[in-house]
Design an enzyme around this catalytic site. Structure first.
Site, PDB file in Angstrom:
ATOM      1  N   THR A   6       0.853  -1.182   0.000  1.00  0.00           N
ATOM      2  CA  THR A   6       0.000   0.000   0.000  1.00  0.00           C
ATOM      3  C   THR A   6       0.888   1.231   0.000  1.00  0.00           C
ATOM      4  O   THR A   6       2.042   1.163   0.432  1.00  0.00           O
ATOM      5  CB  THR A   6      -0.936   0.034   1.235  1.00  0.00           C
ATOM      6  OG1 THR A   6      -1.807   1.168   1.139  1.00  0.00           O
ATOM      7  CG2 THR A   6      -0.154   0.129   2.531  1.00  0.00           C
TER       8      THR A   6
ATOM      9  N   GLU B 291      -2.627  -2.699 -10.377  1.00  0.00           N
ATOM     10  CA  GLU B 291      -4.026  -2.560 -10.766  1.00  0.00           C
ATOM     11  C   GLU B 291      -4.834  -3.710 -10.173  1.00  0.00           C
ATOM     12  O   GLU B 291      -4.476  -4.880 -10.345  1.00  0.00           O
ATOM     13  CB  GLU B 291      -4.154  -2.562 -12.291  1.00  0.00           C
ATOM     14  CG  GLU B 291      -5.498  -2.090 -12.764  1.00  0.00           C
ATOM     15  CD  GLU B 291      -5.579  -1.959 -14.276  1.00  0.00           C
ATOM     16  OE1 GLU B 291      -6.701  -1.855 -14.780  1.00  0.00           O
ATOM     17  OE2 GLU B 291      -4.523  -1.969 -14.942  1.00  0.00           O
TER      18      GLU B 291
ATOM     19  N   ASP C  68      -7.191  -6.739   0.904  1.00  0.00           N
ATOM     20  CA  ASP C  68      -8.240  -6.108   0.118  1.00  0.00           C
ATOM     21  C   ASP C  68      -9.523  -6.350   0.891  1.00  0.00           C
ATOM     22  O   ASP C  68      -9.745  -7.451   1.409  1.00  0.00           O
ATOM     23  CB  ASP C  68      -8.333  -6.695  -1.291  1.00  0.00           C
ATOM     24  CG  ASP C  68      -9.184  -5.814  -2.214  1.00  0.00           C
ATOM     25  OD1 ASP C  68      -9.014  -4.580  -2.167  1.00  0.00           O
ATOM     26  OD2 ASP C  68     -10.008  -6.357  -2.959  1.00  0.00           O
ATOM     27  N   SER C  69     -10.318  -5.325   1.003  1.00  0.00           N
ATOM     28  CA  SER C  69     -11.520  -5.472   1.815  1.00  0.00           C
ATOM     29  C   SER C  69     -12.631  -4.598   1.290  1.00  0.00           C
ATOM     30  O   SER C  69     -12.403  -3.680   0.502  1.00  0.00           O
ATOM     31  CB  SER C  69     -11.213  -5.122   3.277  1.00  0.00           C
ATOM     32  OG  SER C  69     -10.736  -3.802   3.368  1.00  0.00           O
TER      33      SER C  69
ATOM     34  N   PHE D 241     -14.949   5.201   9.364  1.00  0.00           N
ATOM     35  CA  PHE D 241     -14.900   5.810   8.029  1.00  0.00           C
ATOM     36  C   PHE D 241     -15.686   4.924   7.087  1.00  0.00           C
ATOM     37  O   PHE D 241     -16.184   3.866   7.463  1.00  0.00           O
ATOM     38  CB  PHE D 241     -13.437   5.957   7.566  1.00  0.00           C
ATOM     39  CG  PHE D 241     -12.703   4.644   7.499  1.00  0.00           C
ATOM     40  CD1 PHE D 241     -12.671   3.899   6.333  1.00  0.00           C
ATOM     41  CD2 PHE D 241     -12.045   4.140   8.620  1.00  0.00           C
ATOM     42  CE1 PHE D 241     -12.008   2.681   6.281  1.00  0.00           C
ATOM     43  CE2 PHE D 241     -11.373   2.924   8.581  1.00  0.00           C
ATOM     44  CZ  PHE D 241     -11.355   2.199   7.409  1.00  0.00           C
ATOM     45  N   GLY D 242     -15.786   5.332   5.845  1.00  0.00           N
ATOM     46  CA  GLY D 242     -16.453   4.519   4.825  1.00  0.00           C
ATOM     47  C   GLY D 242     -17.898   4.228   5.171  1.00  0.00           C
ATOM     48  O   GLY D 242     -18.667   5.128   5.519  1.00  0.00           O
ATOM     49  N   TYR D 243     -18.254   2.966   5.113  1.00  0.00           N
ATOM     50  CA  TYR D 243     -19.628   2.521   5.340  1.00  0.00           C
ATOM     51  C   TYR D 243     -19.956   2.297   6.817  1.00  0.00           C
ATOM     52  O   TYR D 243     -21.050   1.859   7.150  1.00  0.00           O
ATOM     53  CB  TYR D 243     -19.886   1.217   4.569  1.00  0.00           C
ATOM     54  CG  TYR D 243     -19.673   1.324   3.082  1.00  0.00           C
ATOM     55  CD1 TYR D 243     -20.679   1.818   2.251  1.00  0.00           C
ATOM     56  CD2 TYR D 243     -18.475   0.936   2.497  1.00  0.00           C
ATOM     57  CE1 TYR D 243     -20.485   1.918   0.882  1.00  0.00           C
ATOM     58  CE2 TYR D 243     -18.275   1.031   1.124  1.00  0.00           C
ATOM     59  CZ  TYR D 243     -19.285   1.528   0.325  1.00  0.00           C
ATOM     60  OH  TYR D 243     -19.102   1.625  -1.023  1.00  0.00           O
TER      61      TYR D 243
ATOM     62  N   HIS E  39     -13.908  -7.270  10.350  1.00  0.00           N
ATOM     63  CA  HIS E  39     -13.422  -8.236   9.368  1.00  0.00           C
ATOM     64  C   HIS E  39     -11.893  -8.281   9.355  1.00  0.00           C
ATOM     65  O   HIS E  39     -11.302  -9.347   9.270  1.00  0.00           O
ATOM     66  CB  HIS E  39     -13.972  -7.886   7.989  1.00  0.00           C
ATOM     67  CG  HIS E  39     -13.788  -6.442   7.610  1.00  0.00           C
ATOM     68  ND1 HIS E  39     -14.241  -5.408   8.399  1.00  0.00           N
ATOM     69  CD2 HIS E  39     -13.200  -5.852   6.541  1.00  0.00           C
ATOM     70  CE1 HIS E  39     -13.946  -4.252   7.824  1.00  0.00           C
ATOM     71  NE2 HIS E  39     -13.306  -4.495   6.702  1.00  0.00           N
ATOM     72  N   ARG E  40     -11.250  -7.134   9.485  1.00  0.00           N
ATOM     73  CA  ARG E  40      -9.784  -7.082   9.470  1.00  0.00           C
ATOM     74  C   ARG E  40      -9.222  -7.711  10.748  1.00  0.00           C
ATOM     75  O   ARG E  40      -8.268  -8.486  10.702  1.00  0.00           O
ATOM     76  CB  ARG E  40      -9.315  -5.627   9.320  1.00  0.00           C
ATOM     77  CG  ARG E  40      -7.832  -5.507   9.097  1.00  0.00           C
ATOM     78  CD  ARG E  40      -7.428  -4.119   8.600  1.00  0.00           C
ATOM     79  NE  ARG E  40      -7.732  -3.988   7.178  1.00  0.00           N
ATOM     80  CZ  ARG E  40      -8.704  -3.229   6.682  1.00  0.00           C
ATOM     81  NH1 ARG E  40      -9.450  -2.499   7.473  1.00  0.00           N
ATOM     82  NH2 ARG E  40      -8.924  -3.180   5.386  1.00  0.00           N
TER      83      ARG E  40
END
Length: 193
Positions: free
Chosen positions: A8, A38, A67-68, A146-148, A174-175
């Protein structure tokens, strides 16, 4: 002390991984800024494998990648691997999910985190997927995360990710689940790295 490259360019993610992997005798480093991978996989684990493998080969070091994202059952698993690209901002992404779900009674969803560790030759040494089941609320609750996070309700805890403390989220997310599954194998592998 071995160096493991985190696939990352995000210093925040590097800090987060250091927290999860603090019991290992590793030095974690960010991937080179000019190295872009990519994400063309159709699943979270495909993308994690791809990022770990390409970064490992390019740097000739061990590399770890994750990846999540969010998977909503009534939306056929969307946003899925496109979670981060489902809108221009967190608010856009949340609004799109809520709009697409409408008044659908089936609000089941899960956050998924796939992690892969690649050897310097690019072969995958370890991988896992952590899943946190929940439901999508009709409006956001909480101000953290953050995010959802504001619309993702974790039934077992009776609150959204945005209502959890960082410590709670780390434990139930999940992480957190993925790293808990992976850590015993990483400790065994630590001597090879």
């Amino acid at each position: 002390m071995a160096t493991v490259v985190v696939a990352t360019g995000n210093p925040g993610k590097l800090t987060e991984l250091k927290d999860y992997l603090q019991t290992l005798d590793w030095t974690l480093a960010l991937k080179p800024q000019d190295l872009e991978v990519e994400e063309t996989g159709k699943t979270f684990i495909e993308n994690a494998r791809m990022k770990a493998s390409e970064v490992a080969i390019a740097t000739q070091n061990w590399a770890i990648a994750d990846d999540s994202g969010l998977s909503v059952m009534a939306l056929g698993g969307a946003p899925g691997v496109y979670s981060a690209r489902y809108g221009h901002s967190d608010a856009d992404r949340i609004n799109r999910v809520l709009r697409e779900l409408g008044d659908e009674p089936d609000r089941r969803a899960e956050f998924v985190c796939a992690i892969a560790l690649a050897r310097p030759d690019g072969t995958i040494a370890l991988e896992t997927e952590g899943r946190c089941p929940g439901a999508i609320l009709t409006a956001g609750q909480g101000v953290g995360g953050f995010g959802y996070d504001p619309i993702f309700y974790v039934r077992s805890q009776g609150k959204t990710f945005a209502e959890m403390t960082p410590t709670e989220k780390e434990k139930y997310s999940h992480r957190g689940i993925a790293f808990e599954q992976l850590l015993p194998a990483l400790k065994q592998l630590e001597m090879d790295i």
